[in-house]
Design a protein around this motif. Structure first.
Motif, PDB file in Angstrom:
ATOM      1  N   ALA A 312      -6.702  -1.785   2.516  1.00  0.00           N
ATOM      2  CA  ALA A 312      -6.825  -0.329   2.584  1.00  0.00           C
ATOM      3  C   ALA A 312      -6.023   0.126   3.787  1.00  0.00           C
ATOM      4  N   VAL A 313      -5.016   0.945   3.533  1.00  0.00           N
ATOM      5  CA  VAL A 313      -4.177   1.419   4.624  1.00  0.00           C
ATOM      6  C   VAL A 313      -3.731   2.848   4.306  1.00  0.00           C
ATOM      7  N   GLY A 314      -3.980   3.765   5.250  1.00  0.00           N
ATOM      8  CA  GLY A 314      -3.642   5.176   4.992  1.00  0.00           C
ATOM      9  C   GLY A 314      -4.333   5.662   3.731  1.00  0.00           C
ATOM     10  N   ASP A 315      -3.557   6.290   2.851  1.00  0.00           N
ATOM     11  CA  ASP A 315      -4.122   6.800   1.595  1.00  0.00           C
ATOM     12  C   ASP A 315      -4.086   5.762   0.474  1.00  0.00           C
ATOM     13  N   TYR A 316      -3.635   4.564   0.781  1.00  0.00           N
ATOM     14  CA  TYR A 316      -3.423   3.569  -0.281  1.00  0.00           C
ATOM     15  C   TYR A 316      -4.492   2.483  -0.272  1.00  0.00           C
ATOM     16  N   LEU A 317      -4.791   2.007  -1.481  1.00  0.00           N
ATOM     17  CA  LEU A 317      -5.594   0.802  -1.637  1.00  0.00           C
ATOM     18  C   LEU A 317      -4.739  -0.175  -2.443  1.00  0.00           C
ATOM     19  N   ILE A 318      -4.313  -1.225  -1.775  1.00  0.00           N
ATOM     20  CA  ILE A 318      -3.372  -2.173  -2.393  1.00  0.00           C
ATOM     21  C   ILE A 318      -4.133  -3.435  -2.763  1.00  0.00           C
ATOM     22  N   THR A 319      -4.073  -3.810  -4.038  1.00  0.00           N
ATOM     23  CA  THR A 319      -4.750  -5.017  -4.494  1.00  0.00           C
ATOM     24  C   THR A 319      -3.692  -6.007  -4.969  1.00  0.00           C
ATOM     25  N   VAL A 320      -3.704  -7.207  -4.396  1.00  0.00           N
ATOM     26  CA  VAL A 320      -2.684  -8.205  -4.718  1.00  0.00           C
ATOM     27  C   VAL A 320      -3.354  -9.417  -5.350  1.00  0.00           C
ATOM     28  N   ILE A 328      -1.272  -0.672  -6.931  1.00  0.00           N
ATOM     29  CA  ILE A 328      -1.178   0.231  -5.787  1.00  0.00           C
ATOM     30  C   ILE A 328      -1.985   1.480  -6.120  1.00  0.00           C
ATOM     31  N   GLY A 329      -3.127   1.626  -5.500  1.00  0.00           N
ATOM     32  CA  GLY A 329      -3.965   2.800  -5.714  1.00  0.00           C
ATOM     33  C   GLY A 329      -3.578   3.896  -4.734  1.00  0.00           C
ATOM     34  N   VAL A 340       5.626   1.060  -1.106  1.00  0.00           N
ATOM     35  CA  VAL A 340       4.401   0.596  -0.435  1.00  0.00           C
ATOM     36  C   VAL A 340       4.283  -0.926  -0.546  1.00  0.00           C
ATOM     37  N   TYR A 341       4.591  -1.453  -1.737  1.00  0.00           N
ATOM     38  CA  TYR A 341       4.516  -2.902  -1.947  1.00  0.00           C
ATOM     39  C   TYR A 341       5.491  -3.624  -1.028  1.00  0.00           C
ATOM     40  N   ALA A 342       6.725  -3.124  -0.997  1.00  0.00           N
ATOM     41  CA  ALA A 342       7.747  -3.762  -0.165  1.00  0.00           C
ATOM     42  C   ALA A 342       7.358  -3.747   1.304  1.00  0.00           C
TER      43      ALA A 342
END
Ligand SMILES: [Zn+2]
Length: 347
Positions: A312-320, A328-329, A340-342
């Motif tokens: 969870a970073v800033g407005d994003y929720l990244i699930t890998v 990328i939520g 965001v992914y990069a």
């Protein structure tokens, strides 16, 4: 499981139904099916087919659980959401408690042209629990190419539809819908919402078709496109017999399989109702979630289990996921998701 070990008595109410009978039940117990997608339709399908005694269920789903899934995804509960589990894993855990005598094989993956042939290895049919036409056209291609029956189902709002495809015998999905609708042109559960009863209706129709096919009762299948609208109380059955003669279907008549060859379809998807984008990289090597967690220390809030890592970073929720795939939520823009992914996971 050997024949003598099978406890047919647990299916007694079902095998007393004469068209199924003990012979049909024995075929079900020995049968293998792929359930593609384990969300709303998929959880009803998996629940019904596991209880019915389909001997081997391969479940494939690309997503993880969120609280707003529980309104309609009947296999899951709040504990599953709290555990941050992928749907395929949570479903398999639940199905094992429901029927420990069948084999359940959960796979956390996005179905695409690079893995569909492996996913179909050894299965007798495909049941559709997906939420998008790109995957359905891929399933249709694979079904006709390899001669494996499949049952299509889809729902939006209070309406749903289903049809059964026996390759070479009935019209296929592409006979009915010549093209996959362009992204953004059809209502999604984000824009139109979804009521759970229609899912139970459509998935139950699909499950019954699967029981017919897997028990050796193909003659009993529904040869119409069945459309059900629960709010306005309408049920329609569209006859499809004439389609095979009147429609010049590239799949049926010319055996063209553009989704299966990868000419059609993409590796990115805007996820229905999720404000999220999936990025996948079929050629990518597996990545270490532990190493990624170390790299991301201090970047944002990192949580991790055996199946996925979440940042969870800033407005994003990244699930890998371990195969490099990511959800990328926080955006529905593919370009933004790729940026965001990069930035956080790496190219
Ligand atoms: Zn066709």
């Amino acid at each position: 499981m050997s024949d003598s070990e099978v406890h047919l008595d647990r299916y007694v109410r079902q095998l007393r139904y004469p068209p199924l009978g003990e012979a049909g039940q024995r075929r079900l117990v020995a049968s293998r099916a792929l359930i593609c997608g384990c969300g709303a339709l998929g959880s009803v399908l998996a629940n019904t087919l596991a209880r019915a005694g389909v001997g081997h269920l391969r479940l494939v789903d690309r997503d993880f659980l969120e609280l707003n899934n529980l309104q309609r995804q009947v296999l899951f509960d709040e504990d599953d959401v709290a555990a941050g589990l992928p749907k395929a894993i949570a479903a398999a855990n639940k199905l094992h408690k429901i029927n420990s005598e069948i084999d359940v094989e959960p796979l956390v993956a996005d179905v695409d042209h690079t893995n569909i042939e492996t996913l179909l290895d050894g299965v007798e049919m495909i049941v559709d629990g997906t939420d998008n036409f790109e995957t359905r056209f891929l399933l249709n291609d694979a079904s006709l190419k390899f001669g494996i029956p499949w049952v299509y189902g889809g729902c939006i709002g209070a309406e749903g539809q289903t049809m059964t495809i026996l390759p070479g015998e009935t019209p296929c999905l592409r006979c009915v819908m010549q093209e996959s609708p362009p992204p953004g042109t059809t209502p999604t559960c984000d824009t139109a919402g979804i009521l759970s009863p229609i899912i139970n209706v459509i998935a139950s129709l699909e499950a019954c078709e699967a029981i017919k096919i897997l028990s050796g009762n193909q003659d009993a299948i529904n040869r119409t496109l069945t459309v059900v609208e629960l709010w306005d109380n309408r049920i329609r059955q569209v006859k499809l017999d004439a389609l095979q003669r009147t429609v010049d279907c590239p799949t049926c008549h010319r055996r063209e399989f553009p989704w299966l060859t990868g000419q059609r379809g993409s590796h990115t998807a805007i996820l229905c109702g999720r404000n999220a984008v999936q990025l996948s990289f079929p050629d990518r090597q597996a990545l270490s979630l532990d190493a990624l967690a170390q790299k991301l220390q201090g970047v944002g809030e990192v949580t991790q289990n055996r199946f996925l890592l979440r940042l969870a970073v800033g407005d994003y929720l990244i699930t890998v996921f371990p195969d490099g795939r990511a959800i990328i939520g926080g955006t529905e823009e593919i370009a933004e998701a790729k940026t965001v992914y990069a930035k956080y996971v790496g190219s």
